[in-house]
Design a protein around this motif. Sequence first.
Motif, PDB file in Angstrom:
ATOM      1  N   SER A 197      11.967   7.839  -4.332  1.00 37.59           N
ATOM      2  CA  SER A 197      11.289   8.644  -5.369  1.00 37.59           C
ATOM      3  C   SER A 197       9.793   8.694  -5.085  1.00 37.59           C
ATOM      4  CB  SER A 197      11.517   8.041  -6.758  1.00 37.59           C
ATOM      5  OG  SER A 197      12.879   8.026  -7.073  1.00 37.59           O
ATOM      6  N   HIS A 198       9.227   7.547  -4.707  1.00 37.15           N
ATOM      7  CA  HIS A 198       7.780   7.515  -4.467  1.00 37.15           C
ATOM      8  C   HIS A 198       7.403   8.314  -3.220  1.00 37.15           C
ATOM      9  CE1 HIS A 198       3.746   6.085  -5.088  1.00 37.15           C
ATOM     10  NE2 HIS A 198       3.659   5.885  -3.789  1.00 37.15           N
ATOM     11  N   SER A 246       1.143  10.339 -13.654  1.00 32.89           N
ATOM     12  CA  SER A 246       1.239  11.804 -13.607  1.00 32.89           C
ATOM     13  C   SER A 246      -0.001  12.477 -14.202  1.00 32.89           C
ATOM     14  CB  SER A 246       2.495  12.268 -14.334  1.00 32.89           C
ATOM     15  OG  SER A 246       2.510  11.761 -15.647  1.00 32.89           O
ATOM     16  N   GLN A 282       2.396  15.424  -3.268  1.00 31.63           N
ATOM     17  CA  GLN A 282       0.924  15.413  -3.438  1.00 31.63           C
ATOM     18  C   GLN A 282       0.218  15.945  -2.196  1.00 31.63           C
ATOM     19  OE1 GLN A 282      -0.527  11.540  -4.762  1.00 31.63           O
ATOM     20  NE2 GLN A 282      -1.006  12.558  -6.661  1.00 31.63           N
ATOM     21  N   THR A 309       6.655  16.831  -8.737  1.00 31.50           N
ATOM     22  CA  THR A 309       6.426  15.432  -8.334  1.00 31.50           C
ATOM     23  C   THR A 309       6.520  14.489  -9.527  1.00 31.50           C
ATOM     24  OG1 THR A 309       4.022  15.634  -8.593  1.00 31.50           O
ATOM     25  CG2 THR A 309       4.919  16.044  -6.394  1.00 31.50           C
ATOM     26  N   VAL A 337       8.064  10.533 -10.264  1.00 27.50           N
ATOM     27  CA  VAL A 337       7.302   9.382 -10.799  1.00 27.50           C
ATOM     28  C   VAL A 337       8.118   8.715 -11.901  1.00 27.50           C
ATOM     29  CG1 VAL A 337       5.212   8.657 -12.008  1.00 27.50           C
ATOM     30  CG2 VAL A 337       5.063  10.374 -10.246  1.00 27.50           C
ATOM     31  N   PHE A 392       7.293  11.836  -4.127  1.00 30.76           N
ATOM     32  CA  PHE A 392       6.085  12.061  -4.936  1.00 30.76           C
ATOM     33  C   PHE A 392       4.860  12.212  -4.028  1.00 30.76           C
ATOM     34  CE2 PHE A 392       2.424   9.730  -6.895  1.00 30.76           C
ATOM     35  CZ  PHE A 392       2.038  10.715  -7.786  1.00 30.76           C
TER      36      PHE A 392
END
Length: 1481
Positions: free
Chosen positions: A928-929, A541, A936, A968, A972, A932
Amino acid sequence: MGSLTGSWMMNLCGGPVCSNQDALSCAFKEVFDSSTCTNHLAATGIGLLLVLALALQLVIKIPNSGGSAQGLVAVGSPLQLAAVVFSGCLGLVYLGLGLSMLGSIFSQDAAAYLPHWWLVTLSQGFSLVLSSFAFSVRPRFLGASFVPLWSILVVVYAAFICCSSVVGIVADKAITIKACLDVLSLPAAFLFLLYGVRCTHDEDGYQATGNALYKPLNTEADGQIADSDTQVTSFAKAGFFSKMSFWWLNHLMKLGYEKPLEDKDMPLLQTTDRAHNQYLMFLEKLNSKQSHSHATPSILWTIVSCHKREIIVSGFFALLKVLTLSTGPLLLKAFINVSVGKGTFKYEGFVLAATMFVCKCCESLSQRQWFFRTRRLGLQVRSFLSAAIYKKQQKLSNSAKMKHSSGQIMNYVTVDAYRIGEFPYWFHQTWTTSVQLCIALAILYNAVGAAAVSSLAVIIITVIGNAPVAKLQHKFQSKLMEAQDVRLKAMSESLVHMKILKLYSWEGHFKKVIEGLREVEYKWLSAFLLRRAYNSFLFWSSPVLVSAATFLTCYLFKIPLDASNVFTTVATLRLVQDPVRTIPDVIAVLIQAKVGFTRISKFLDAPELNGQLRKKYRVGIDYPIVMNSCSFSWDENPSKPTLNNINLVVKAGEKVAICGEVGSGKSTLLAAVLGEVPKTEGTIEVCGKIAYVSQTAWIQTGTVQDNILFGSLMDRQIYQETIERCSLVKDLEMLPFGDRTQIGERGVNLSGGQKQRVQLARALYQNADIYLLDDPFSAVDAHTATSLFNDYVMGVLSDKTVLLVTHQVDFLPVFDSILLMSDGEVIRSAPYQDLLADCQEFKYLVNAHKDTVGVQDPNGAPHGAKEIPTKETDGIHVDRYIESVRPSPVDQLIKTEERESGDTGLKPYMLYLRQNKGFFYASLSVMSHIVFLAGQISQNSWMAANVQNPHVSTLKLISVYVGIGVCTMIFVLSRSLFVVVLGVQTSRSLFSQLLNSLFRSPMSFFDSTPQGRILSRVSSDLSIVDLDIPFAFMFSLSSCLNAYSNVGVLAVVVWQVLFVALPMIVLVIQLQRYYLASAKELMRINGTTKSALANHLGESISGAITIRAFEEEDHFFAKNLELVDKNAGPYFFNFAATEWLIERLEIMGAVVLSSSAFVMALLPAGTFSPGFIGMALSYGLSLNNSFVNTIQKQCDLANKIISVERVNQYMDIPSEAPEVIEENRPAPDWPQVGSVELKDLKIRYRGDAPLVLHGITCKFQGRDKIGIVGRTGSGKTTLIGALFRLVEPAEGKIIIDSMDISTIGLHDLRSRLGIIPQDPTLFQGTVRYNLDPLGQFSDQQIWEVLEKCQLLEAVQEKKQGLDSLVAEDGSNWSMGQRQLFCLGRTLLKRCRILVLDEATASIDNTTDAVLQKTIRTEFKHCTVITVAHRIPTVMDCDMVLAMSDGKVAEYDKPSKLMETEGSLFRELVNEYWSYTSNGNI
């Protein structure tokens, strides 16, 4: 001169080349534009050089090759045909075009071409035609390196021509025939390159097979010499370019793709990488440091000084990588400026695209060398440490052994040394990350000015926030390793003594103990993984926080934001985020290495044996052993000596017997002669070569022959005599392969007597001066003992010095001197008759023996009345297994270690994820990724779309950007936490299944599986599953998603790049498959070779005294070095293969990036908005990194998942019968009577093995005392194994109290039977724990039992009483005392059926008499089954079962059998009497 050159150029080019204005812009245009004269001159010059070099090569090489002209040209493959035909045709078209240009000059055409046009066209035509011819010539005519080298040169030349033509087309906005030909020349050159790569592989194969035709037949010696040269890795002879491109690995990669690699395919490491060289280099440096300073030099700094050159070189490559990587954002900034029309010269876009390609290639080459060199350095350090640990354990003192158990030493090699070996790979990351951050801050300062300070502040806060966590991580790692040591120690002990656990039915308890220890391990594992997850969250992060802080500061400081500075910042942060994200890994590896190093350093500094120097034996030395007033103490404590005031002088050739009661110090005296026991006072001198036979037989895994030779050269005659003297001839005939039969670990497939005789043979073959024999005859029957004593001690050793520890009084009269010992002192030393006359203690000893023998003669026959010469009895067991067909060598007991082969696909991954909701946690982590990543991309898209949008205020622009970033971060964190849960749960599930499988597996599995194989799975493989796989899994998936998201962003902005990207992705997948074919096998071979290394280490630790006694340390050390190298080889090729793959992938990534930049430069200005150009290139610049990261992480996971595969191999072992069968449980008081009936019992150890018991039928009545006798190897111990169901009957059954034992659970059966086993076993812990591990009895009951089994005094002498220490294997108690402990266990358990399996073999006669009396009184209402070598112990039995060759020879009352003529029992009794008669020895 200048004017002459100018006029020449005027004639050739038709005008001046360059005006003085804007020289730089003009120079670039002139060189890279195909319509200019300078470009043509450069192309012509290069072309003519190539033509000349090629012509010379053909003219010189072909005549010298000695081949016939007929076989000169050959087109072997479609690829070669395509390359040759395509290039040949293209060359002919060029020549035609050039000639037509030339013709136009002579025809006075108005549109005549200037000379440089036709010159360049003809030179290109000639070079292509000549290249086509050269590539059609067989490779062997021009040499192996010609084709690959020439193909690379042709590609470079064609790339220059092609790029020039594209620039020309764009500049002139017109397409000519020559321009089309130029563009086509690049694919033609690529065809040559592909053929060149394949040709290299084929050439390697040709050399390997072709030369075999000229080898003479049957030349083993030649083969060995050839092996040492030809099998060394190509890396040893590789040149600079081969090393930089990993070309030397091509042959192995091709071989691995064609077939699964095997151990024999592994080339040897080059000399500098071998453990022996590394160890010598270390010792040399250590000694030179010691000579300069008196203080003990640090091991760490000595290792650093050994490898400083390699550290500096790899550091240089690391720095070069950082510098080339940092050019990316600068090039991006320049590119954005060009796109908005701020370029400095006309073709700046193309130059920047080309520069990007060059920088990316340099970055790739430098990083690959950095990683490869540091991996290699780590391998060297690991090999050296493995060697140093092995060397140290050979010299470890007794006190140090108490602190460093065999399980711990195993851990130092299999876990700690490996973790330290990983560290050099990460070492440069510690400072390159800092350098990269500094450069990044400088670039940021250049882009956004003072706002870069806030970036620095966030980075500093992140690092500071991590400091306390790093400290905790170090603590948790240390605790985890300690917990792992304790668990491994318990597992190792359980696995070694599994037979005992099964006999006593203790597996369940020991399994619970191990599970409890594993729970402690989970506690520290969870703590460690959580801190790692926190680290991961912090550093993943941090780029979000840094960019948010930077842009907010820009807003506050009123620094204007535009596409240039925004995406320079984004690109810089994207490049820095990978090294920043690896900081948690670096910290973890640093901590693991530090913990490992501390542990290994402590071990290497542990006290060593300061053994006395053994002098060489010289003729004329009258007294080879002299001790003057010596005291010895195992604890090195002068106030508590183990042996006190020993005075001993032994003449050369003298035979000395040592006797005394249990625990009097007999074995310790021999150990003192060997220099094993620390001397506290007095002087000792030992001269001559020693051979030692230990009381507990130590047998290596290997053949019988290996065990006897023990490193010595084979002398067939001496070897044959040795076998005969040790009564091994008949035993070897029984074994399926004679002396070439593989003996299992600790000699599992030999009987106790056979093991001892192999030991005696080993000692005899050495032809030593002094023989130290520690009660070797206790494990053999009377006949064999007599034979051995006559032939061995009194025969072949008649002129040698012999010290024999014995409890057999019958042998004593013939000795020159007898030492009588008690409580660590020699009471008397004199010949037999003198001792008998005036030593009361000795009289007791002899009388106790006479009492036991006196009972025995029901016929009243005088001792020795019927002497049986030992030679005659050999005929009794000649025909064993003569008819059984000898199986092929694959049927050996110890199988080759199993390993998966080929591509197992997703199987191991599925296996890992199927444990304990693994799929669920993995899915949550991946989701989750993805969220994220989407965050981004949307963050950067928002910035790209609105950075120059006047309708969006700066505050709104930054607020939305920061808002998305903060959201986001939550994902992480959740991703990291799900991975920790996944890791702990799967580890728990896998270990639980593995432990259940091991504890439920039958004894046949442990007999045929070396312990090292199991230990390597429960140590290093499990460590990888615990610590590495969860995060490797997460990083592999996340980096894969990152890479494809990068390509996606590029493709959305510059769709044209898909023409390059899609073929590249297909090529990447193919290349990865090509790589994985070899890499997986290399990892598997690495696993099996690690098991062999662990196994050898384990055996060497347990046999350390024997190895030192024979002075064979160097031989065993050499074997260890060989195994270390065998293990290092696959690892070396595995990481080299990873670099081989990544280098090729990075070049492809560079092509995709420079192609997209080239497309952007090619299309007219304004096609793309500067924001999206910035976003595309910022993703593109990290494309290389992300693709490489993906492949690296995937390959890392693919290699690590092999550990799951290996653990899984032992998770499904066919198990024994159930422990409890609920529907058929015996009554709580079963067996009440204790009758045992055998019905046609047939036993074989494996399905394909011959029968060991051939249909035994008899009945033991309840409460009877049964004796089982027979010669060594007659099947007595197998019968006991069948009673306890260690081996299931092939046919027939055993019935106890009307219940067929095969119908009830194993726990129900074994827990109701009592046994005192042949090999007395103690566990590390306390006296109480050894007698009552399940905690079922009170202290009072335990003390009573100690008194009954003659151990009361020995335990009371120790301060802690029942809490007194029992060392590993019970090594601080004598062999006799260990057998008394086993009796104590049985007395506590009070079973209705008791089995004594040669239970009193290591006990003196006095103690034996007391014990027999105890057993008779304590077990008078029980059925007692006694297997005995000492005939007196069965003479008062109710019934005797005499066995021969696995059959019942006779079964009756002993008195009846004694009266029967030709009875086997009578023969055995008479043999016993014959050797107890003094006159007949």
